[in-house]
Design a protein around this motif. Structure first.
Motif, PDB file in Angstrom:
ATOM      1  N   GLY A 105       0.761  -1.209   0.047  1.00 43.70           N
ATOM      2  CA  GLY A 105      -0.089   0.016  -0.192  1.00 43.70           C
ATOM      3  C   GLY A 105       0.674   1.377   0.014  1.00 43.70           C
ATOM      4  O   GLY A 105       0.221   2.347  -0.173  1.00 43.70           O
ATOM      5  N   SER A 106       2.102   1.145   0.139  1.00 43.40           N
ATOM      6  CA  SER A 106       3.057   2.388  -0.042  1.00 43.40           C
ATOM      7  C   SER A 106       3.253   2.952  -1.446  1.00 43.40           C
ATOM      8  O   SER A 106       2.857   2.264  -2.357  1.00 43.40           O
ATOM      9  CB  SER A 106       4.288   1.835   0.609  1.00 43.40           C
ATOM     10  N   GLN A 107       3.882   3.997  -1.531  1.00 38.35           N
ATOM     11  CA  GLN A 107       4.215   4.516  -2.706  1.00 38.35           C
ATOM     12  C   GLN A 107       2.798   4.819  -3.645  1.00 38.35           C
ATOM     13  O   GLN A 107       2.900   4.459  -4.951  1.00 38.35           O
ATOM     14  CB  GLN A 107       5.068   3.864  -3.615  1.00 38.35           C
ATOM     15  N   PRO A 108       1.847   5.231  -3.149  1.00 40.74           N
ATOM     16  CA  PRO A 108       0.594   5.388  -3.999  1.00 40.74           C
ATOM     17  C   PRO A 108       0.641   6.416  -5.292  1.00 40.74           C
ATOM     18  O   PRO A 108       1.334   7.560  -4.791  1.00 40.74           O
ATOM     19  CB  PRO A 108      -0.455   5.959  -3.064  1.00 40.74           C
ATOM     20  N   VAL A 109       0.293   6.190  -6.352  1.00 38.75           N
ATOM     21  CA  VAL A 109       0.223   7.088  -7.245  1.00 38.75           C
ATOM     22  C   VAL A 109      -1.159   6.996  -7.930  1.00 38.75           C
ATOM     23  O   VAL A 109      -2.055   5.991  -8.180  1.00 38.75           O
ATOM     24  CB  VAL A 109       1.018   6.520  -8.402  1.00 38.75           C
ATOM     25  N   ARG A 110      -1.735   8.490  -7.644  1.00 38.99           N
ATOM     26  CA  ARG A 110      -3.187   8.737  -7.837  1.00 38.99           C
ATOM     27  C   ARG A 110      -3.438   9.140  -9.252  1.00 38.99           C
ATOM     28  O   ARG A 110      -2.805   9.856  -9.888  1.00 38.99           O
ATOM     29  CB  ARG A 110      -3.798   9.624  -6.954  1.00 38.99           C
ATOM     30  N   TYR A 111      -4.641   8.532  -9.919  1.00 37.43           N
ATOM     31  CA  TYR A 111      -5.014   9.187 -11.146  1.00 37.43           C
ATOM     32  C   TYR A 111      -6.461   9.579 -11.066  1.00 37.43           C
ATOM     33  O   TYR A 111      -7.276   8.807 -10.528  1.00 37.43           O
ATOM     34  CB  TYR A 111      -4.926   8.016 -12.352  1.00 37.43           C
ATOM     35  N   ALA A 112      -6.769  10.380 -12.080  1.00 40.18           N
ATOM     36  CA  ALA A 112      -8.235  10.780 -11.959  1.00 40.18           C
ATOM     37  C   ALA A 112      -8.611  11.019 -13.539  1.00 40.18           C
ATOM     38  O   ALA A 112      -7.632  11.175 -14.366  1.00 40.18           O
ATOM     39  CB  ALA A 112      -8.585  12.296 -10.929  1.00 40.18           C
ATOM     40  N   ALA A 113      -9.704  11.686 -13.764  1.00 43.04           N
ATOM     41  CA  ALA A 113     -10.167  11.986 -15.080  1.00 43.04           C
ATOM     42  C   ALA A 113      -9.192  12.774 -15.812  1.00 43.04           C
ATOM     43  O   ALA A 113      -8.853  13.890 -15.062  1.00 43.04           O
ATOM     44  CB  ALA A 113     -11.520  12.572 -15.292  1.00 43.04           C
ATOM     45  N   GLY A 114      -8.461  12.439 -16.777  1.00 41.42           N
ATOM     46  CA  GLY A 114      -7.745  13.514 -17.831  1.00 41.42           C
ATOM     47  C   GLY A 114      -6.186  12.958 -17.589  1.00 41.42           C
ATOM     48  O   GLY A 114      -5.469  13.440 -18.334  1.00 41.42           O
ATOM     49  N   ASP A 115      -6.084  12.093 -16.478  1.00 46.52           N
ATOM     50  CA  ASP A 115      -4.668  11.319 -16.165  1.00 46.52           C
ATOM     51  C   ASP A 115      -4.234  10.334 -17.088  1.00 46.52           C
ATOM     52  O   ASP A 115      -5.022   9.393 -17.255  1.00 46.52           O
ATOM     53  CB  ASP A 115      -4.341  11.300 -14.493  1.00 46.52           C
ATOM     54  N   THR A 116      -2.955  10.207 -17.267  1.00 50.91           N
ATOM     55  CA  THR A 116      -2.181   9.321 -18.028  1.00 50.91           C
ATOM     56  C   THR A 116      -1.338   8.753 -17.392  1.00 50.91           C
ATOM     57  O   THR A 116      -0.364   9.460 -16.806  1.00 50.91           O
ATOM     58  CB  THR A 116      -1.775   9.896 -19.639  1.00 50.91           C
ATOM     59  N   GLY A 117      -1.036   7.439 -17.478  1.00 53.07           N
ATOM     60  CA  GLY A 117       0.012   6.558 -16.850  1.00 53.07           C
ATOM     61  C   GLY A 117       0.334   5.199 -17.560  1.00 53.07           C
ATOM     62  O   GLY A 117      -0.169   4.791 -18.682  1.00 53.07           O
ATOM     63  N   VAL A 118       1.389   4.801 -17.111  1.00 54.97           N
ATOM     64  CA  VAL A 118       1.951   3.449 -17.455  1.00 54.97           C
ATOM     65  C   VAL A 118       2.134   2.488 -16.444  1.00 54.97           C
ATOM     66  O   VAL A 118       2.921   3.065 -15.285  1.00 54.97           O
ATOM     67  CB  VAL A 118       3.404   3.586 -18.435  1.00 54.97           C
ATOM     68  N   ILE A 119       1.806   1.261 -16.556  1.00 49.71           N
ATOM     69  CA  ILE A 119       2.121   0.233 -15.577  1.00 49.71           C
ATOM     70  C   ILE A 119       3.395  -0.598 -16.333  1.00 49.71           C
ATOM     71  O   ILE A 119       3.035  -0.983 -17.427  1.00 49.71           O
ATOM     72  CB  ILE A 119       0.976  -0.675 -15.468  1.00 49.71           C
ATOM     73  N   THR A 120       4.522  -0.617 -15.612  1.00 50.46           N
ATOM     74  CA  THR A 120       5.487  -1.136 -16.289  1.00 50.46           C
ATOM     75  C   THR A 120       5.483  -2.810 -15.939  1.00 50.46           C
ATOM     76  O   THR A 120       4.982  -3.210 -15.251  1.00 50.46           O
ATOM     77  CB  THR A 120       6.993  -0.507 -15.679  1.00 50.46           C
ATOM     78  N   PRO A 121       6.462  -3.439 -16.998  1.00 52.56           N
ATOM     79  CA  PRO A 121       6.490  -4.913 -16.887  1.00 52.56           C
ATOM     80  C   PRO A 121       6.900  -5.345 -15.548  1.00 52.56           C
ATOM     81  O   PRO A 121       7.702  -4.740 -14.863  1.00 52.56           O
ATOM     82  CB  PRO A 121       7.600  -5.252 -17.726  1.00 52.56           C
ATOM     83  N   GLY A 122       6.496  -6.399 -15.280  1.00 51.78           N
ATOM     84  CA  GLY A 122       6.774  -6.971 -13.861  1.00 51.78           C
ATOM     85  C   GLY A 122       6.129  -6.423 -12.493  1.00 51.78           C
ATOM     86  O   GLY A 122       6.417  -6.829 -11.494  1.00 51.78           O
ATOM     87  N   PHE A 123       5.253  -5.264 -12.723  1.00 50.47           N
ATOM     88  CA  PHE A 123       4.878  -4.557 -11.582  1.00 50.47           C
ATOM     89  C   PHE A 123       3.829  -5.430 -10.786  1.00 50.47           C
ATOM     90  O   PHE A 123       3.067  -6.300 -11.381  1.00 50.47           O
ATOM     91  CB  PHE A 123       4.149  -3.304 -11.979  1.00 50.47           C
TER      92      PHE A 123
END
Length: 126
Positions: free
Chosen positions: A87-105
């Motif tokens: 649960g640590s290192q949270p990265v929050r995304y809301a409408a309009g946000d873009t991201g990538v989940i990397t291999p092996g995550f």
């Protein structure tokens, strides 16, 4: 290669997508049992690329991406948080946000407010 994959451009509104409705596996659920609906509008197995939309109810569950898989996404509506397995290192995304989940995550995917997204997954052959 399908006829769809030979087109120069594909408009999602012209495609009847493959639809999958599922809940997280019981052993991966943390909070709730969010219903997730994925619509796959494009798949090219030769190049390992798929694209579509996704929507889900509130809840959280564990995720684990294979070592050969990337997921690019753009949040259309709602709010989600992606964090480490504890649960640590949270990265929050809301409408309009873009991201990538990397291999092996490996971590936690929490849908804080019913959400939807566009996604593109690439999977290379190892």
């Amino acid at each position: 290669m399908t006829e769809q994959n030979k087109q120069a451009a594909i408009h999602f509104s012209h495609v009847l997508p493959a639809v999958t409705v599922a809940h997280p596996d019981e052993d991966k659920r943390i909070k709730g049992n969010p219903e997730r609906t994925a619509r796959e509008y494009f798949a090219n197995e030769l190049h390992g690329v798929r694209a579509g939309t996704w929507s889900a109810d509130e809840g959280s569950y564990r995720i684990a991406l294979d070592e050969n898989k990337h997921e690019f996404f753009h949040i259309i509506s709602g709010r989600v948080t992606i964090s480490a397995p504890d649960g640590s290192q949270p990265v929050r995304y809301a409408a309009g946000d873009t991201g990538v989940i990397t291999p092996g995550f490996k971590g936690i995917f929490e849908i804080e407010e019913a959400a939807s997204k566009f996604w593109v997954v690439t999977e290379r052959v190892l």
